[in-house]
Scaffold this motif. Sequence first.
Motif, PDB file in Angstrom:
ATOM      1  N   GLU A   4      73.908  30.615  67.046  1.00  0.00           N
ATOM      2  CA  GLU A   4      73.696  30.068  68.381  1.00  0.00           C
ATOM      3  C   GLU A   4      72.263  30.337  68.832  1.00  0.00           C
ATOM      4  N   ASP A   5      71.662  29.338  69.483  1.00  0.00           N
ATOM      5  CA  ASP A   5      70.308  29.516  70.009  1.00  0.00           C
ATOM      6  C   ASP A   5      70.242  30.739  70.919  1.00  0.00           C
ATOM      7  N   LEU A   6      69.197  31.507  70.717  1.00  0.00           N
ATOM      8  CA  LEU A   6      68.858  32.713  71.473  1.00  0.00           C
ATOM      9  C   LEU A   6      69.776  33.895  71.199  1.00  0.00           C
ATOM     10  N   SER A   7      70.677  33.760  70.206  1.00  0.00           N
ATOM     11  CA  SER A   7      71.445  34.936  69.772  1.00  0.00           C
ATOM     12  C   SER A   7      70.500  35.873  69.021  1.00  0.00           C
ATOM     13  N   HIS A   8      70.893  37.126  68.894  1.00  0.00           N
ATOM     14  CA  HIS A   8      70.052  38.094  68.197  1.00  0.00           C
ATOM     15  C   HIS A   8      70.080  37.846  66.691  1.00  0.00           C
ATOM     16  N   TYR A   9      68.926  37.970  66.077  1.00  0.00           N
ATOM     17  CA  TYR A   9      68.748  37.730  64.653  1.00  0.00           C
ATOM     18  C   TYR A   9      69.553  38.735  63.833  1.00  0.00           C
ATOM     19  N   CYS A  10      70.302  38.227  62.847  1.00  0.00           N
ATOM     20  CA  CYS A  10      71.077  39.124  61.978  1.00  0.00           C
ATOM     21  C   CYS A  10      71.243  38.549  60.576  1.00  0.00           C
ATOM     22  N   TYR A  11      70.379  37.649  60.172  1.00  0.00           N
ATOM     23  CA  TYR A  11      70.478  36.975  58.886  1.00  0.00           C
ATOM     24  C   TYR A  11      70.537  37.991  57.743  1.00  0.00           C
ATOM     25  N   TYR A  12      71.706  38.114  57.121  1.00  0.00           N
ATOM     26  CA  TYR A  12      71.973  39.048  56.018  1.00  0.00           C
ATOM     27  C   TYR A  12      71.736  40.508  56.388  1.00  0.00           C
ATOM     28  N   THR A  15      73.345  44.873  61.232  1.00  0.00           N
ATOM     29  CA  THR A  15      73.274  44.926  62.691  1.00  0.00           C
ATOM     30  C   THR A  15      72.186  43.975  63.178  1.00  0.00           C
ATOM     31  N   PRO A  16      72.375  43.376  64.356  1.00  0.00           N
ATOM     32  CA  PRO A  16      71.391  42.433  64.874  1.00  0.00           C
ATOM     33  C   PRO A  16      70.084  43.119  65.286  1.00  0.00           C
ATOM     34  N   VAL A  17      69.009  42.348  65.241  1.00  0.00           N
ATOM     35  CA  VAL A  17      67.692  42.823  65.661  1.00  0.00           C
ATOM     36  C   VAL A  17      67.491  42.335  67.098  1.00  0.00           C
ATOM     37  N   GLU A  18      67.466  43.270  68.033  1.00  0.00           N
ATOM     38  CA  GLU A  18      67.419  42.934  69.459  1.00  0.00           C
ATOM     39  C   GLU A  18      66.130  42.235  69.880  1.00  0.00           C
ATOM     40  N   THR A  19      65.054  42.433  69.147  1.00  0.00           N
ATOM     41  CA  THR A  19      63.754  41.866  69.534  1.00  0.00           C
ATOM     42  C   THR A  19      63.502  40.480  68.950  1.00  0.00           C
ATOM     43  N   VAL A  20      64.473  39.955  68.192  1.00  0.00           N
ATOM     44  CA  VAL A  20      64.289  38.662  67.535  1.00  0.00           C
ATOM     45  C   VAL A  20      65.451  37.741  67.911  1.00  0.00           C
ATOM     46  N   ARG A  21      65.109  36.534  68.361  1.00  0.00           N
ATOM     47  CA  ARG A  21      66.111  35.558  68.796  1.00  0.00           C
ATOM     48  C   ARG A  21      66.135  34.365  67.846  1.00  0.00           C
ATOM     49  N   ASN A  22      67.327  33.887  67.549  1.00  0.00           N
ATOM     50  CA  ASN A  22      67.520  32.724  66.683  1.00  0.00           C
ATOM     51  C   ASN A  22      67.282  31.425  67.437  1.00  0.00           C
ATOM     52  N   VAL A  23      66.680  30.466  66.739  1.00  0.00           N
ATOM     53  CA  VAL A  23      66.483  29.121  67.283  1.00  0.00           C
ATOM     54  C   VAL A  23      66.609  28.121  66.135  1.00  0.00           C
ATOM     55  N   GLY A  24      67.380  27.078  66.342  1.00  0.00           N
ATOM     56  CA  GLY A  24      67.415  25.969  65.393  1.00  0.00           C
ATOM     57  C   GLY A  24      68.231  26.160  64.135  1.00  0.00           C
ATOM     58  N   PRO A  95      55.921  34.634  67.711  1.00  0.00           N
ATOM     59  CA  PRO A  95      55.973  35.614  68.794  1.00  0.00           C
ATOM     60  C   PRO A  95      56.283  34.950  70.133  1.00  0.00           C
ATOM     61  N   SER A  96      57.063  35.633  70.960  1.00  0.00           N
ATOM     62  CA  SER A  96      57.368  35.101  72.284  1.00  0.00           C
ATOM     63  C   SER A  96      56.089  35.039  73.115  1.00  0.00           C
ATOM     64  N   LYS A  97      56.085  34.181  74.097  1.00  0.00           N
ATOM     65  CA  LYS A  97      54.903  33.982  74.934  1.00  0.00           C
ATOM     66  C   LYS A  97      54.512  35.266  75.655  1.00  0.00           C
ATOM     67  N   ASP A  98      55.514  36.045  76.075  1.00  0.00           N
ATOM     68  CA  ASP A  98      55.226  37.281  76.814  1.00  0.00           C
ATOM     69  C   ASP A  98      55.012  38.492  75.908  1.00  0.00           C
ATOM     70  N   GLY A  99      55.111  38.297  74.592  1.00  0.00           N
ATOM     71  CA  GLY A  99      54.857  39.377  73.643  1.00  0.00           C
ATOM     72  C   GLY A  99      55.986  40.386  73.507  1.00  0.00           C
ATOM     73  N   SER A 100      57.154  40.079  74.068  1.00  0.00           N
ATOM     74  CA  SER A 100      58.253  41.046  74.040  1.00  0.00           C
ATOM     75  C   SER A 100      59.113  40.969  72.783  1.00  0.00           C
ATOM     76  N   GLY A 101      58.910  39.977  71.958  1.00  0.00           N
ATOM     77  CA  GLY A 101      59.722  39.830  70.758  1.00  0.00           C
ATOM     78  C   GLY A 101      59.314  38.602  69.976  1.00  0.00           C
ATOM     79  N   PHE A 102      60.258  38.083  69.204  1.00  0.00           N
ATOM     80  CA  PHE A 102      59.977  36.976  68.296  1.00  0.00           C
ATOM     81  C   PHE A 102      61.145  36.002  68.279  1.00  0.00           C
ATOM     82  N   PHE A 103      60.846  34.789  67.834  1.00  0.00           N
ATOM     83  CA  PHE A 103      61.860  33.786  67.571  1.00  0.00           C
ATOM     84  C   PHE A 103      61.892  33.543  66.069  1.00  0.00           C
ATOM     85  N   ALA A 104      63.106  33.480  65.503  1.00  0.00           N
ATOM     86  CA  ALA A 104      63.290  33.181  64.079  1.00  0.00           C
ATOM     87  C   ALA A 104      63.959  31.819  63.968  1.00  0.00           C
TER      88      ALA A 104
END
Length: 151
Positions: A4-12, A15-24, A95-104
Amino acid sequence: MFYEDLSHYCYYLKTPVETVRNVGWLEKDQPYKTGKVLDGFLSKLSNIILGNDSVDAQVNRIRSAHPCALSDCGALEIEVNGRRCSLGAAEIWVPSKDGSGFFAAPSMVYHYVEKHSYSPPQDFVSAVMNFDLSMPYKAQDIYLNEIKGHF
C-alpha cells in the motif's frame, strides 16, 4: 508484489523500516489512484531512475526485469539523451522533501504513471520534483544503513 502507498518499507525484511515509505508497488487485483501528475514529473523521475555521474538512486538491482504487474506490456525501458535503462530491474529510493526519510518505489513506477495513469502520493511527487540531480547521492549506501537490524 503489492504494498500500500505510504506503508512502511519491509521488502524481504522481518521488520518494517519506519523512515522509508512505499510508493507504486502495484498489482492488477489491487485498486490504485489514477489521475494527472505535475508537468515535468515524468521527466524528472526518468532522470532520477537513469542517474548520472554523481547520482545513483537505484537499489536492489536484479539481472532480469519484472514485467508490468498491471497488464501484458512486454519489456520496458526508458531513454533520455541516448541513455537507457530497463524498468523493473531495480527500486529507486528518493529522499523526502523535508529530509525526514525516503520513498522506495519500483523503477516500474515510471511506466505505471505514464501508461496506466497511476497517481502517486503528493509527498512522493514533491520529493521527486525537489530532488537535486547535481548533488552526490548514492541510494545503495543509504539502503544498507536503513535496513540494518531489520533482518
